[in-house]
Design a protein around this motif. Structure first.
Motif, mmCIF file in Angstrom:
data_model
loop_
_atom_site.group_PDB
_atom_site.id
_atom_site.type_symbol
_atom_site.label_atom_id
_atom_site.label_comp_id
_atom_site.label_asym_id
_atom_site.label_seq_id
_atom_site.Cartn_x
_atom_site.Cartn_y
_atom_site.Cartn_z
ATOM 1 N N LEU A 14 32.953 4.117 -13.035
ATOM 2 C CA LEU A 14 33.428 3.407 -14.579
ATOM 3 C C LEU A 14 34.061 3.174 -14.762
ATOM 4 O O LEU A 14 33.092 2.231 -15.453
ATOM 5 N N TYR A 17 31.378 -0.480 -14.436
ATOM 6 C CA TYR A 17 30.653 -0.741 -16.248
ATOM 7 C C TYR A 17 31.356 -0.266 -17.068
ATOM 8 O O TYR A 17 30.369 -1.528 -17.937
ATOM 9 N N LYS B 286 26.293 3.072 -26.106
ATOM 10 C CA LYS B 286 26.109 3.286 -25.096
ATOM 11 C C LYS B 286 26.727 3.641 -24.094
ATOM 12 O O LYS B 286 27.294 4.403 -23.345
ATOM 13 N N THR B 287 28.383 2.800 -24.400
ATOM 14 C CA THR B 287 29.893 2.884 -23.873
ATOM 15 C C THR B 287 29.851 4.303 -23.812
ATOM 16 O O THR B 287 30.656 5.168 -22.709
ATOM 17 N N THR B 290 27.765 6.995 -22.051
ATOM 18 C CA THR B 290 28.463 6.816 -20.517
ATOM 19 C C THR B 290 30.044 7.277 -20.746
ATOM 20 O O THR B 290 30.016 8.367 -19.280
ATOM 21 N N ILE B 291 30.692 6.577 -21.061
ATOM 22 C CA ILE B 291 32.146 7.757 -20.885
ATOM 23 C C ILE B 291 32.613 9.128 -21.062
ATOM 24 O O ILE B 291 32.700 9.537 -20.171
ATOM 25 N N PHE B 294 30.404 10.445 -17.708
ATOM 26 C CA PHE B 294 31.319 10.794 -16.540
ATOM 27 C C PHE B 294 32.675 11.250 -16.739
ATOM 28 O O PHE B 294 32.912 12.548 -15.584
ATOM 29 N N ILE B 297 31.168 14.645 -15.919
ATOM 30 C CA ILE B 297 30.931 15.317 -14.511
ATOM 31 C C ILE B 297 32.509 15.331 -14.199
ATOM 32 O O ILE B 297 32.626 16.149 -13.236
ATOM 33 N N LEU B 298 33.560 14.742 -14.203
ATOM 34 C CA LEU B 298 34.848 14.682 -13.871
ATOM 35 C C LEU B 298 35.348 15.604 -14.416
ATOM 36 O O LEU B 298 35.947 16.831 -13.407
ATOM 37 N N PHE B 301 33.604 18.753 -12.213
ATOM 38 C CA PHE B 301 33.787 19.087 -10.991
ATOM 39 C C PHE B 301 35.814 19.319 -11.020
ATOM 40 O O PHE B 301 36.316 20.121 -9.839
ATOM 41 N N ILE B 304 35.401 23.755 -11.103
ATOM 42 C CA ILE B 304 35.194 23.906 -9.906
ATOM 43 C C ILE B 304 36.541 24.037 -9.052
ATOM 44 O O ILE B 304 36.713 25.276 -8.791
ATOM 45 N N LYS B 308 38.637 26.961 -8.074
ATOM 46 C CA LYS B 308 38.737 27.283 -6.463
ATOM 47 C C LYS B 308 40.677 27.985 -6.381
ATOM 48 O O LYS B 308 40.371 28.738 -6.077
#
Lengths: 293, 738
Positions: A14, A17, B286-287, B290-291, B294, B297-298, B301, B304, B308
């Protein structure tokens, strides 16, 4: 453990990028080229050459961005020769052959590259489209001063003229019987350059003057071309020998000439250059040897 | 209302639970993820919207500034033209030419001016305001709009006009010969006029990269647009009164539109392409996207991971609780935190502890005999198996001791069952105090007890048993004087592994046999299991040993078939041995007598169980079958080599001394000694045992019967010897002494 590695990689990705994006934006504002490395070729002289040479220079500079061809305002053929001799011009533009005196005293090379067709033209307000050589002579000698006398409107003719040493005028003197004897009619306006002549024909109502067919085409002048003795001035009529008012255009240069200047001459003389000449109503010298004189 | 809502939510949860089987971690993870994602997406969206707004604003400001710059350019141009006109008009030559009304001269002066200044119209008026000279590259239009009145009176005038033809800049100056002395009435007026049309706008467009339109009365009078775009533009003007903010042209480029009122219902519009800003916008978008991705996704995780982290202890508890449910009480939950999870874990641990205690208690109760406190029969059986396996594994001996209280029925009858129970309890106590910790004492049933002595061979077992017997003998049981022998005593039988038996059932049977022997011969006695056949072992090879074992098995079969003759063979061996010793026989003869006594009824294996146990007198045919058993016995034993000597004893043990016996009717000393001794021992035991076809006799009655039949059925000498033995008492002792 694997998950931690994955998260680290993603975060790094990231960041990279993000940095990349920033650089991308900054890149767009960098200057592109350097003007100072360019070579200048100064060209100047007679106005009959100027529209064509400007067009040639424009095309040449597109193909050779490192060279700047600077075409100055008209200073006449004599001015072109003198300034070239002085070293002010890299190339001089002339529309007459060198005189014997010039040939003997000066160390300059003369190279004809095209013929230009000299035409008589009137302001668009004029309804007349054809004149005989005699009528032209009469208009310039002041014997005819109103357009109605040659079949046009009842408006006085504003006659636009050039100085006596204008080569076109010398051509007319030579080719039109009795032309040389006129000494400026009552309403004659004498103009210094071919460009001023063009401006005059375009701007002054009911005016007549002369100019080059090529200049008319290149500068897209809004003027009325006058046929002489019913002959339309043009490449074909010249080639067939029906239209005789033709001038030779030539370069002159000193022995110290730059190689960029010679390269430009080479371009003018090239197939591409000749094609341009034909497009704008000029006659390449090599193509039409028979029309000399 | 609230109730219904709750019910609806419940049924929704149930519906999802049925449809999707998911763990708690998923239930935590998904909402957390979704909520965080929505928050991130909302923030991103807001930021994007804000940036978009800012960029729009920037575009507008840029457009406004370019418009202002263009307007200023026109004003500057107006100034330039005004100054130019002023300078040109104060020219002596022009003044003179106008004075002379010399058109040619004026042309000659003005044509180069027009050429170099690139102005569109130059006009010269005389003092009366009549047009003297007109230089124009366009057709002359709207000359009336040009106000030369003031210039005719010596003033310089300039204006910036809008009309239906477009924008017009003009300047008018009085023609004078002296720049300084301008009080004279001018000879004429010079006007320079510039029309701002498409061509002029195009040059601005080339320089500024903007589209410019001049609109008068909702019509475009000058524009840099092509015809299609002009139509589009005109449409937008008519629809929005010029208020629109952006336009997309034919070539797909987007422009921002800005307006300025020029008066006379005229507008100038500047449209600037938002390409750069659009690109910037796209890149920022776009930036941000994208951020956002990401970040999503972070968040995924981390959610999850979080799930747990939260559900981990719960899952651990579930697995341990499951183990406890399946009877594994060794597992405990590790308590790390003091929160609800920790408390729950503690509770589960406590619960498991309690359950284990209860189960242990129950198991203990299940293994214990309630009355005596010794182990019960079930546990004894289980432990015997285990201990035998262990002994087998370690190649160590093991002894099984069976204990029975003598005349216990008599005691119960006399003293009552509560007293009997007390005796049982006290016996249990005695057993416990006389054995080692590793030994297992159990109540086998009724007044019968069993002790497993681990790692103890017969001699040690005998010691222990004797100690117990003595302890019982000496124990002051309540009312022991009422018992026969004026004492409460026990009989004890011992069998040992691997000496006597190797299997559990056999060991139990042999110990029981030994107990029976002790009981039957004389009470208050410890008897080690002993088989006369075991003596043969030393003389036999393996195959014969196997055969002998078969014979032994046969005998046990007979015993099981004929419950009245249980122990009969053993007892006959006992009596016969005693008599043989009394009359004095060789060792070889004694062996034959012992084995013969043991095997004498083996032929009964051929007789049916019904016949053997029949209580009514037998008919002739049945008697004939019965009489065959000596012959069959001899036949069964004949293949065994070591038994060859014994065959006559088996074959003739029913021959009578007077020759009236069977099968061969031998008489006197024709009958082998062993057979004659067996005849007496067999008959005595038959008389003193419970038989299906006769009443039991006391020893005294039997003695009389023997004496009466001496010389008839029995050898009189041997009868004498038998009686001597009986009177000496300890027949069993004599046997053991051998």
């Amino acid at each position: 453990m694997n998950r931690i590695i994955l998260i680290t990689v993603l975060t790094l990705g990231l960041l990279i990028y993000g940095v990349g994006c920033k650089e991308g934006i900054e890149d767009r504002h960098q200057p592109q080229s350097n003007e100072e490395s360019k070579v200048e070729v100064i060209v100047g002289g007679d106005g009959s050459n100027i529209p064509l040479i400007r067009k040639m220079a424009e095309v040449y500079m597109q193909n050779n961005p490192e060279v700047i061809i600077k075409v100055l305002e008209s200073v006449g053929s004599a001015g072109g020769i003198t300034n070239t001799q002085r070293g002010l011009f890299d190339l001089g533009l002339v529309s007459r052959p060198l005189t014997k005196e010039e040939k003997n005293s000066l160390q300059i090379t003369y190279k004809p590259y095209a013929k230009t067709i000299t035409i008589f033209a009137a302001h668009p307000s004029v309804g007349v489209t054809n004149l005989t050589e005699e009528q032209v002579r009469q208009i310039y000698s002041g014997e005819i001063s109103n357009w109605k006398e040659v079949g046009g409107e009842d408006r006085p003719i504003t006659v636009l003229d050039r100085h006596e040493d204008d080569f076109s005028r010398l051509v007319f003197n030579f080719l039109i019987p009795g032309f040389r004897d006129y000494n400026g009619g009552g309403n004659t306006v004498v103009l210094a350059t071919e460009q001023a002549m063009n401006e005059g024909i375009s701007s002054v109502e009911y005016s007549i003057g002369w100019t080059d067919l090529g200049a008319v085409k290149i500068d897209q002048l809004k003027i009325k071309i006058i046929n002489i003795n019913g002959v339309v001035p043009g490449y074909l009529s010249v080639k067939e020998g029906k239209y005789k008012l033709v001038k030779e255009l030539a370069f002159v240069w000193r022995p110290e000439v730059s190689k960029q200047a010679l390269d430009f001459i080479k371009f003018v003389d090239s197939d591409e250059g000749r094609q341009l000449m034909l497009t704008y109503g000029y006659i390449p010298v090599l193509e039409v040897p028979g029309v000399e004189n | 209302m609230k109730e219904r809502l709750r019910d609806n939510i419940k049924s929704l949860i149930l519906y999802f639970e049925r449809k999707i089987s998911s763990t708690v971690s998923t239930k935590i993870m998904i909402p957390f993820f979704l909520v965080t994602l929505i928050v991130i997406a909302s923030i991103s969206g807001l930021v994007l919207a804000k940036i978009n707004e800012q960029i729009k604003d920037m575009e507008n400001r840029r457009a406004v500034s370019i418009l202002a710059a263009i307007k200023q350019r026109f004003q500057e141009e107006q100034m330039v033209i005004e100054n130019y006109t002023r300078l040109l008009a104060y020219s002596g030559e022009l003044h003179e030419a106008v004075l002379r009304k010399d058109q040619g001269k004026i042309y000659q002066l003005l044509i180069p001016v027009k050429q170099y200044s690139n102005q569109q119209q130059l006009l010269v008026f005389d003092t009366e305001g009549k047009l003297l000279v007109h230089l124009s590259s366009v057709a002359v239009k709207n000359l009336d709009e040009i106000n030369i009145e003031r210039s005719r009176h010596g003033l310089v005038e300039s204006d910036f006009r809008v009309n239906r033809e477009g924008l017009n800049i003009y300047a008018a100056a009085p023609i004078n010969d002296d720049l300084l002395d301008n009080h004279d009435i001018p000879q004429g007026v010079l006007v320079i006029s510039k029309h701002i049309g498409d061509h002029e706008l195009m040059s601005i467009k080339r320089r500024e990269n903007v589209e410019i339109n001049v609109v008068v009365d909702d019509k475009i009078v000058a524009s840099t647009l092509n015809n299609t775009d002009r139509e589009k533009f005109t449409l937008l003007i008519n629809n929005s009164r010029g208020e629109f903010a952006s336009i997309v042209l034919e070539d797909k480029r987007e422009f921002v539109n800005t307006w300025e009122n020029l008066g006379n219902n005229a507008y100038i519009s500047v449209m600037i392409p938002n390409e750069d800003l659009a690109v910037l916008n796209l890149e920022i978008t776009k930036t941000i996207v994208t951020i956002t991705v990401f970040a999503a996704i972070l968040v995924l995780f981390s959610s999850i991971f979080l799930a747990k982290l939260m559900v981990g202890p719960l899952r651990n508890m579930v697995s341990i609780t499951r183990a406890i449910t399946h009877g594994d009480f060794t597992k405990r939950i590790e308590i790390l935190t003091k929160d609800e999870f920790g408390q729950l874990g503690e509770s589960i641990n406590y619960m498991a502890e309690r359950i284990k205690e209860r189960i242990d208690e129950a198991e203990h109760l299940a293994t214990i005999d309630g009355l005596t406190g010794l182990y019960n029969h079930r546990f004894f059986q289980q432990r015997l198996t285990e201990e035998l396996n262990r002994a087998q594994r370690l190649r160590s001996p093991l002894s099984l001791v069976f204990i029975d209280i003598d005349y216990f029925k008599h005691y119960n009858d006399n003293m009552g069952h509560p007293a009997g129970d007390r005796v049982l309890q006290q016996l249990g106590q005695i057993l416990r105090t006389n054995i080692r910790g590793i030994d297992i004492a159990a109540r086998y049933g009724g007044e019968e007890f069993a002790v497993i002595l681990a790692d103890a061979a017969a001699p040690q077992a005998l010691d222990v048993s004797e100690r117990i017997r003595k302890a019982v003998e000496e124990f002051p049981f309540q009312g022991k004087g009422t018992q026969p022998g004026a004492n409460v005593t026990i009989s004890v039988g011992i069998a040992s592994y691997p000496e006597n038996a190797v299997t559990k059932d056999e060991l139990i049977k042999l110990a029981d046999d030994a107990l029976y022997k002790a009981k039957h011969l004389s009470k208050n006695r410890v008897v080690l299991y002993y088989s006369v056949l075991d003596e043969l072992k030393s003389d036999m090879d393996q195959s014969e040993n196997d055969l002998l074992n078969t014979v032994k098995t046969l005998i046990s079969v007979i015993n099981s078939r004929d419950k009245y003759t249980y122990g009969h063979s053993e007892r006959v061996v006992h009596y016969a041995t005693a008599v043989a010793v009394e009359v004095g026989v060789s060792t070889e003869e004694l062996r034959v007598i012992k084995v013969g006594a043991y095997l004498h009824d083996i032929g009964k294996i051929e007789i049916s169980r019904d016949l053997l146990n029949k209580s009514t007198p037998l008919n002739d045919e049945e008697i004939e079958i019965f009489k065959q058993h000596p012959v069959w016995g001899a036949e069964i034993a004949s293949p065994v080599k070591v038994l060859q000597d014994v065959l006559p004893a088996i074959l003739y043990h029913h021959e009578n001394y007077d020759g009236t016996g069977y099968p061969n009717g031998l008489a006197g000393t024709d009958i082998p000694l062993a057979a004659r001794i067996l005849r007496i021992a067999d008959s005595f035991d038959a008389m003193t045992s419970i038989r299906p076809y006769q009443d039991i006799k006391t020893v005294e009655e039997a003695k009389k019967e023997l004496l009466r039949s001496a010389g008839g059925e029995f050898d009189p000498l041997l009868v004498q010897a038998f009686i001597r033995c009986l009177e000496e008492g300890d027949m069993y002792g004599k046997m053991v002494a051998q």
